[in-house]
Design an enzyme around this catalytic site. Sequence first.
Site, PDB file in Angstrom:
ATOM      1  N   ILE A 155       1.001  -1.414  -0.042  1.00 35.96           N
ATOM      2  CA  ILE A 155      -0.066  -0.012  -0.138  1.00 35.96           C
ATOM      3  C   ILE A 155       1.060   1.099  -0.091  1.00 35.96           C
ATOM      4  O   ILE A 155       0.620   2.262  -0.866  1.00 35.96           O
ATOM      5  CB  ILE A 155      -0.894  -0.142   1.048  1.00 35.96           C
ATOM      6  CG1 ILE A 155      -2.219  -1.010   1.094  1.00 35.96           C
ATOM      7  CG2 ILE A 155      -1.758   1.160   1.355  1.00 35.96           C
ATOM      8  CD1 ILE A 155      -2.768  -1.294   2.425  1.00 35.96           C
ATOM      9  N   THR A 232      -4.470   4.901   7.379  1.00 36.98           N
ATOM     10  CA  THR A 232      -5.276   4.109   6.972  1.00 36.98           C
ATOM     11  C   THR A 232      -4.867   2.765   7.086  1.00 36.98           C
ATOM     12  O   THR A 232      -5.124   1.921   6.492  1.00 36.98           O
ATOM     13  CB  THR A 232      -5.458   4.238   5.159  1.00 36.98           C
ATOM     14  OG1 THR A 232      -4.094   4.261   4.712  1.00 36.98           O
ATOM     15  CG2 THR A 232      -6.028   5.641   4.689  1.00 36.98           C
ATOM     16  N   SER A 233      -3.920   2.480   8.319  1.00 36.82           N
ATOM     17  CA  SER A 233      -3.294   1.283   8.639  1.00 36.82           C
ATOM     18  C   SER A 233      -4.164   0.697   9.695  1.00 36.82           C
ATOM     19  O   SER A 233      -5.077  -0.224   9.320  1.00 36.82           O
ATOM     20  CB  SER A 233      -1.940   1.590   8.990  1.00 36.82           C
ATOM     21  OG  SER A 233      -1.126   0.576   9.743  1.00 36.82           O
ATOM     22  N   ARG A 234      -3.952   0.727  10.938  1.00 33.24           N
ATOM     23  CA  ARG A 234      -4.642   0.204  11.914  1.00 33.24           C
ATOM     24  C   ARG A 234      -4.661   1.366  13.145  1.00 33.24           C
ATOM     25  O   ARG A 234      -3.625   2.243  13.289  1.00 33.24           O
ATOM     26  CB  ARG A 234      -3.918  -0.911  12.677  1.00 33.24           C
ATOM     27  CG  ARG A 234      -4.008  -2.232  11.829  1.00 33.24           C
ATOM     28  CD  ARG A 234      -5.721  -2.829  11.836  1.00 33.24           C
ATOM     29  NE  ARG A 234      -5.716  -3.672  11.055  1.00 33.24           N
ATOM     30  CZ  ARG A 234      -6.158  -3.887   9.676  1.00 33.24           C
ATOM     31  NH1 ARG A 234      -6.459  -2.630   9.103  1.00 33.24           N
ATOM     32  NH2 ARG A 234      -6.295  -5.214   9.163  1.00 33.24           N
ATOM     33  N   ASP A 258      -9.019   6.491   8.735  1.00 38.66           N
ATOM     34  CA  ASP A 258      -9.963   5.426   8.221  1.00 38.66           C
ATOM     35  C   ASP A 258      -9.853   4.558   9.289  1.00 38.66           C
ATOM     36  O   ASP A 258     -10.578   3.537   9.102  1.00 38.66           O
ATOM     37  CB  ASP A 258      -9.397   5.368   7.017  1.00 38.66           C
ATOM     38  CG  ASP A 258     -10.477   4.361   6.332  1.00 38.66           C
ATOM     39  OD1 ASP A 258     -11.504   4.616   6.299  1.00 38.66           O
ATOM     40  OD2 ASP A 258      -9.952   3.025   6.005  1.00 38.66           O
ATOM     41  N   GLU A 263     -12.424   0.645  17.107  1.00 38.27           N
ATOM     42  CA  GLU A 263     -13.221   0.883  16.079  1.00 38.27           C
ATOM     43  C   GLU A 263     -14.285  -0.498  15.929  1.00 38.27           C
ATOM     44  O   GLU A 263     -15.540  -0.488  15.612  1.00 38.27           O
ATOM     45  CB  GLU A 263     -12.529   0.796  14.618  1.00 38.27           C
ATOM     46  CG  GLU A 263     -11.870  -0.447  14.477  1.00 38.27           C
ATOM     47  CD  GLU A 263     -11.274  -0.218  12.884  1.00 38.27           C
ATOM     48  OE1 GLU A 263     -10.451   0.742  12.653  1.00 38.27           O
ATOM     49  OE2 GLU A 263     -11.560  -1.123  11.934  1.00 38.27           O
ATOM     50  N   HIS A 295     -13.231   2.990   8.036  1.00 42.35           N
ATOM     51  CA  HIS A 295     -12.375   1.782   7.518  1.00 42.35           C
ATOM     52  C   HIS A 295     -13.062   1.158   6.248  1.00 42.35           C
ATOM     53  O   HIS A 295     -13.336   0.117   6.011  1.00 42.35           O
ATOM     54  CB  HIS A 295     -12.679   0.675   8.595  1.00 42.35           C
ATOM     55  CG  HIS A 295     -11.495  -0.333   8.472  1.00 42.35           C
ATOM     56  ND1 HIS A 295     -10.910  -0.964   9.594  1.00 42.35           N
ATOM     57  CD2 HIS A 295     -10.645  -0.657   7.216  1.00 42.35           C
ATOM     58  CE1 HIS A 295      -9.662  -1.650   9.141  1.00 42.35           C
ATOM     59  NE2 HIS A 295      -9.702  -1.673   7.604  1.00 42.35           N
ATOM     60  N   GLN A 296     -13.088   2.254   5.295  1.00 41.11           N
ATOM     61  CA  GLN A 296     -13.581   2.050   4.027  1.00 41.11           C
ATOM     62  C   GLN A 296     -12.334   2.228   3.181  1.00 41.11           C
ATOM     63  O   GLN A 296     -12.726   1.848   1.707  1.00 41.11           O
ATOM     64  CB  GLN A 296     -14.406   3.098   3.619  1.00 41.11           C
ATOM     65  CG  GLN A 296     -14.005   4.330   3.574  1.00 41.11           C
ATOM     66  CD  GLN A 296     -15.076   5.618   3.040  1.00 41.11           C
ATOM     67  OE1 GLN A 296     -15.715   6.229   4.075  1.00 41.11           O
ATOM     68  NE2 GLN A 296     -15.344   5.866   1.753  1.00 41.11           N
ATOM     69  N   PHE A 298     -10.475  -0.119   1.727  1.00 41.05           N
ATOM     70  CA  PHE A 298     -10.581  -1.429   1.075  1.00 41.05           C
ATOM     71  C   PHE A 298     -11.404  -1.505   0.150  1.00 41.05           C
ATOM     72  O   PHE A 298     -11.748  -2.150  -0.703  1.00 41.05           O
ATOM     73  CB  PHE A 298     -10.392  -2.521   2.022  1.00 41.05           C
ATOM     74  CG  PHE A 298     -11.660  -2.869   2.656  1.00 41.05           C
ATOM     75  CD1 PHE A 298     -12.055  -2.036   3.595  1.00 41.05           C
ATOM     76  CD2 PHE A 298     -12.623  -3.893   2.006  1.00 41.05           C
ATOM     77  CE1 PHE A 298     -13.181  -2.373   4.397  1.00 41.05           C
ATOM     78  CE2 PHE A 298     -13.738  -4.207   2.879  1.00 41.05           C
ATOM     79  CZ  PHE A 298     -14.302  -3.343   3.948  1.00 41.05           C
TER      80      PHE A 298
HETATM   81  P1  NAD Z   1       2.641  -4.855   3.485  1.00 40.38           P
HETATM   82  O1  NAD Z   1       3.139  -6.074   4.337  1.00 40.38           O
HETATM   83  O2  NAD Z   1       2.891  -5.131   2.228  1.00 40.38           O
HETATM   84  O3  NAD Z   1       3.751  -3.655   3.963  1.00 40.38           O
HETATM   85  C1  NAD Z   1       4.009  -3.096   5.448  1.00 40.38           C
HETATM   86  C2  NAD Z   1       5.226  -2.718   5.419  1.00 40.38           C
HETATM   87  O4  NAD Z   1       5.442  -2.152   6.778  1.00 40.38           O
HETATM   88  C3  NAD Z   1       6.529  -3.516   4.929  1.00 40.38           C
HETATM   89  O5  NAD Z   1       7.203  -2.859   4.046  1.00 40.38           O
HETATM   90  C4  NAD Z   1       7.138  -3.658   6.186  1.00 40.38           C
HETATM   91  O6  NAD Z   1       8.713  -4.128   6.136  1.00 40.38           O
HETATM   92  C5  NAD Z   1       6.859  -2.356   7.086  1.00 40.38           C
HETATM   93  N1  NAD Z   1       6.849  -2.630   8.488  1.00 40.38           N
HETATM   94  C6  NAD Z   1       6.576  -3.703   9.089  1.00 40.38           C
HETATM   95  N2  NAD Z   1       7.168  -3.292  10.570  1.00 40.38           N
HETATM   96  C7  NAD Z   1       7.535  -2.174  10.543  1.00 40.38           C
HETATM   97  C8  NAD Z   1       7.805  -1.230  11.530  1.00 40.38           C
HETATM   98  N3  NAD Z   1       8.040  -1.352  13.057  1.00 40.38           N
HETATM   99  N4  NAD Z   1       8.476   0.268  11.027  1.00 40.38           N
HETATM  100  C9  NAD Z   1       8.465   0.427   9.799  1.00 40.38           C
HETATM  101  N5  NAD Z   1       7.991  -0.383   8.789  1.00 40.38           N
HETATM  102  C10 NAD Z   1       7.535  -1.490   9.158  1.00 40.38           C
HETATM  103  O7  NAD Z   1       1.586  -4.459   4.033  1.00 40.38           O
HETATM  104  P2  NAD Z   1       0.278  -3.513   2.989  1.00 40.38           P
HETATM  105  O8  NAD Z   1      -0.491  -4.410   2.250  1.00 40.38           O
HETATM  106  O9  NAD Z   1       1.103  -2.459   2.470  1.00 40.38           O
HETATM  107  O10 NAD Z   1      -0.811  -3.290   4.373  1.00 40.38           O
HETATM  108  C11 NAD Z   1      -0.272  -2.314   5.490  1.00 40.38           C
HETATM  109  C12 NAD Z   1      -1.368  -2.262   6.398  1.00 40.38           C
HETATM  110  O11 NAD Z   1      -2.565  -1.430   5.844  1.00 40.38           O
HETATM  111  C13 NAD Z   1      -1.982  -3.477   6.897  1.00 40.38           C
HETATM  112  O12 NAD Z   1      -1.075  -4.228   7.819  1.00 40.38           O
HETATM  113  C14 NAD Z   1      -3.242  -3.003   7.553  1.00 40.38           C
HETATM  114  O13 NAD Z   1      -2.891  -2.919   8.645  1.00 40.38           O
HETATM  115  C15 NAD Z   1      -3.552  -1.948   6.851  1.00 40.38           C
HETATM  116  N6  NAD Z   1      -4.731  -2.144   5.832  1.00 40.38           N
HETATM  117  C16 NAD Z   1      -5.690  -1.179   5.874  1.00 40.38           C
HETATM  118  C17 NAD Z   1      -6.818  -1.311   5.088  1.00 40.38           C
HETATM  119  C18 NAD Z   1      -8.007  -0.524   5.168  1.00 40.38           C
HETATM  120  O14 NAD Z   1      -9.143  -0.813   4.378  1.00 40.38           O
HETATM  121  N7  NAD Z   1      -7.770   0.729   5.717  1.00 40.38           N
HETATM  122  C19 NAD Z   1      -6.945  -2.415   4.077  1.00 40.38           C
HETATM  123  C20 NAD Z   1      -5.926  -3.042   4.077  1.00 40.38           C
HETATM  124  C21 NAD Z   1      -4.814  -3.135   4.772  1.00 40.38           C
END
Ligand code: NAD
Length: 330
Positions: A155, A232-234, A258, A263, A295-296, A298
């Site tokens: 992402i 948009t992560s967690r 998001d 949540e 949380h939209q 995705f």
């Molecule tokens: P991914 O695994 O492809 O990428 C995560 C990146 O974070 C990796 O490059 C990893 O090296 C890095 N990382 C891990 N630990 C770290 C740390 N301590 N410090 C810095 N970087 C670190 O994951 P992704 O598919 O890009 O998804 C990222 C996050 O997005 C998911 O874990 C999820 O929580 C969130 N997400 C949110 C939605 C949404 O609808 N809002 C949907 C999908 C995913």
Amino acid sequence: MKIAFFGTQFYERELFDKHNTDGKHELIYYNESLNAEITNLAKGCVGVCAFVTDVVDEKTIENLAEIGIKLIDLRSAGYNNVDLKAAKKHQIKVLRVPAYSPQAVAEHAVALILTLNRKTHKAYNQVRENNFSLNNLLGFNLFEKTIGVVGTGKIGTAFCKIMLGFGCKIIAFDIKENKELQQKGVVYKSLDELLIASDIISIHCPLTPATNHLFDKNAFKKTKKGVMLINTSRGAMIKIDDAIESLKTQQIGYLGIDVYEQEEHLFFKDRSQSIIDDDLFERLLTFNNVLITPHQGFFTKEALEGIATTTIQNFTDFEDGNPLKTEIII
Ligand code: NAD
């Protein structure tokens, strides 16, 4: 194979049914979110299919093991809500959907930035009331601004590429560096350097013990005054009471989220007729420079198709004894 789906919404069911070709699997849908109290609903199933709001903790897993569940299949990328050690102990496989449409979430992060910056949500309402004044709509150019990206996985990479298109300077922090991004001009820095230099910070790394509350009062002290923070992560990546204090002092100038730490008590349901018993969330809503979406990130047609395809493929691979490409191994 018989699977119990928890916390399902109508828009998912039709897609899972569509991808369950020839009715190969028996899919049982429940509205209720999974937790230790309702595991019996999965009796007679081989696996359960869970979402980010399901509580898949030690007790839930213990109960699932007792009724013979062998597979927990997450229809999400993140898996911070699953006790992986407990699953391993009970020999339950945990699969997920590692990538479905990183662009969906990346584009939503950009939507939050553009909305907060150019205040299109306010303009929309204002114009409907015949108020054409520009007084409250001043924004800034994204061109040549410095964007700090925390986490350059799937992402984060999609997000960097979009922001490069705006002519932004991108600095990134990750435990792994992405060569493709470096070749495009993204420069990796320490987290502190990123905090100090960024005009906008966007969070794209997973929630782990190392990233829990990564954005707290100590981090906010280091940012530029008036920084824009996008998550948009967690939810638990941000310590929200510290963010509220920093919004009050205007150290944070804009907050777009998001995701929210608590949540599971709020999102994915219509609570418009309820009293919200979460004072921090309600305080956030009082700021005119805070934008919250439920949380939209995705939630695009392409992403839902991707989630359904991989989820059904996970069931088939498990049943047929194929390699489990999406297994989370600890
Ligand atoms: P991914 O695994 O492809 O990428 C995560 C990146 O974070 C990796 O490059 C990893 O090296 C890095 N990382 C891990 N630990 C770290 C740390 N301590 N410090 C810095 N970087 C670190 O994951 P992704 O598919 O890009 O998804 C990222 C996050 O997005 C998911 O874990 C999820 O929580 C969130 N997400 C949110 C939605 C949404 O609808 N809002 C949907 C999908 C995913």
